[in-house]
Design a protein around this motif. Sequence first.
Motif, PDB file in Angstrom:
ATOM      1  N   SER A 129       0.834  -1.199   0.000  1.00  0.00           N
ATOM      2  CA  SER A 129       0.000   0.000   0.000  1.00  0.00           C
ATOM      3  C   SER A 129       0.872   1.253   0.000  1.00  0.00           C
ATOM      4  N   TYR A 137       0.252   3.926   1.326  1.00  0.00           N
ATOM      5  CA  TYR A 137       0.192   4.547   2.646  1.00  0.00           C
ATOM      6  C   TYR A 137       1.267   3.971   3.575  1.00  0.00           C
ATOM      7  N   VAL A 150     -11.236   5.715   0.558  1.00  0.00           N
ATOM      8  CA  VAL A 150     -10.752   5.124   1.803  1.00  0.00           C
ATOM      9  C   VAL A 150     -11.059   3.628   1.763  1.00  0.00           C
ATOM     10  N   SER A 151     -10.057   2.830   1.445  1.00  0.00           N
ATOM     11  CA  SER A 151     -10.239   1.386   1.294  1.00  0.00           C
ATOM     12  C   SER A 151     -10.168   0.702   2.659  1.00  0.00           C
ATOM     13  N   GLN A 157      -8.122  -1.570   3.498  1.00  0.00           N
ATOM     14  CA  GLN A 157      -6.705  -1.701   3.845  1.00  0.00           C
ATOM     15  C   GLN A 157      -6.156  -0.400   4.446  1.00  0.00           C
ATOM     16  N   SER A 158      -6.492   0.736   3.820  1.00  0.00           N
ATOM     17  CA  SER A 158      -5.994   2.007   4.340  1.00  0.00           C
ATOM     18  C   SER A 158      -6.644   2.355   5.679  1.00  0.00           C
ATOM     19  N   ILE A 199      -4.714   0.398   8.249  1.00  0.00           N
ATOM     20  CA  ILE A 199      -3.440   1.048   8.539  1.00  0.00           C
ATOM     21  C   ILE A 199      -3.657   2.201   9.512  1.00  0.00           C
ATOM     22  N   GLN A 237      -5.531  10.632   4.125  1.00  0.00           N
ATOM     23  CA  GLN A 237      -6.539   9.875   3.380  1.00  0.00           C
ATOM     24  C   GLN A 237      -7.772  10.710   3.072  1.00  0.00           C
TER      25      GLN A 237
END
Length: 351
Positions: free
Chosen positions: A116, A118, A184-185, A187-188, A191, A247
């Motif tokens: 990612s 990020y 905004v997934s 995964q993010s 994190i 994000q």
Amino acid sequence: MSPLATLDPAVVLPLQGGVGVVGDLVFGVLLWLLEQWYWAMDWVYYFTGLEMLNPRYRFMHRAILVGLCVGVMAPLIGTFLVHRQLALIGDALAHTAFAGVAVGLFLNAVIDLGVSPYLTAVVVAMVAALFIELISEVTDAYNDVSMAIVLSTGFALGTTLISLNAGGLAVGVNQFLFGNLSTVSPQSAAILLVLFAVIVGTVAVTRNQLLYVTFDETAAAVSGISVNWYNRVVVMLTAMVVVGAMQIMGVILVAAMLVVPVAGATQVSRSFSESLVVSVVLAELAVLLGIGVAYYGGVTAGGAIVLVAVGIYICAVAMGKVQSARGKETTPDTGSIEPDSTDAGIGAGDD
């Protein structure tokens, strides 16, 4: 063709596999927590009927979660920064975080690393934070000089990598510059939860030392506290906040959440602890109202949140002036709030 593109698969594949194993282990639990958040938001939608909380819009649920976390993290660290006159460090680290995003996109495009952006942003921003402190310590330059050097270097690196356009790097860059609720997934968001836990936990453990260093570095050093070490802790936590807030806020506006709610809180607060609590409340209010305005008004979330935060700041200034005029309370200046009486005697034994 880049030399990276010709790397032996025997080297690349184990690297990908290692990243995948760690990612599965860490994100598995976090994604389960995210599912519980969806369930809670579904209940809120059931009782309130707010369209932006509709179960069909999971991206809004994630955006609200990220916003709420940012509303705690940003003023939590920003309070220390403002009172140390380091308000602009957020801008410097935001631009280097953008370079980290560019590094992640570049590696994914060239060697298909699958990491990612990020995550790479977190690493690059934290390294940049350490460089800011290192430049100040080694060269005796003022903090604004080291911040300017790191800011320009970071943004130059980011724009250079983006201009290479390796594998379509320029696609989707706007979401990192200006923020985007819909991107905004899971995964993010996961994190962000990790960053939130690290930041809140670190401040809870080192609060007394950070407070002492913030208000009197000389006395802190005499009492045996490692001032340079805690300075590094602050800037590294700032880097984490910047990446997390990026994000939904974007690189350009992310620093505002470190400063504006804190500046508003100092207008109506009489102690450091009170200022900290009030700044978190103001930040959460700005985030929730800003996200609502962005959703229903069809505008950029980062801009809406900052404008709401500035509006709240103006109201706080007016309230402080009224209180002062009535003689009920004395409104402190941004840098004049004193540490709590319970923290005034912190010594080397607390280090």
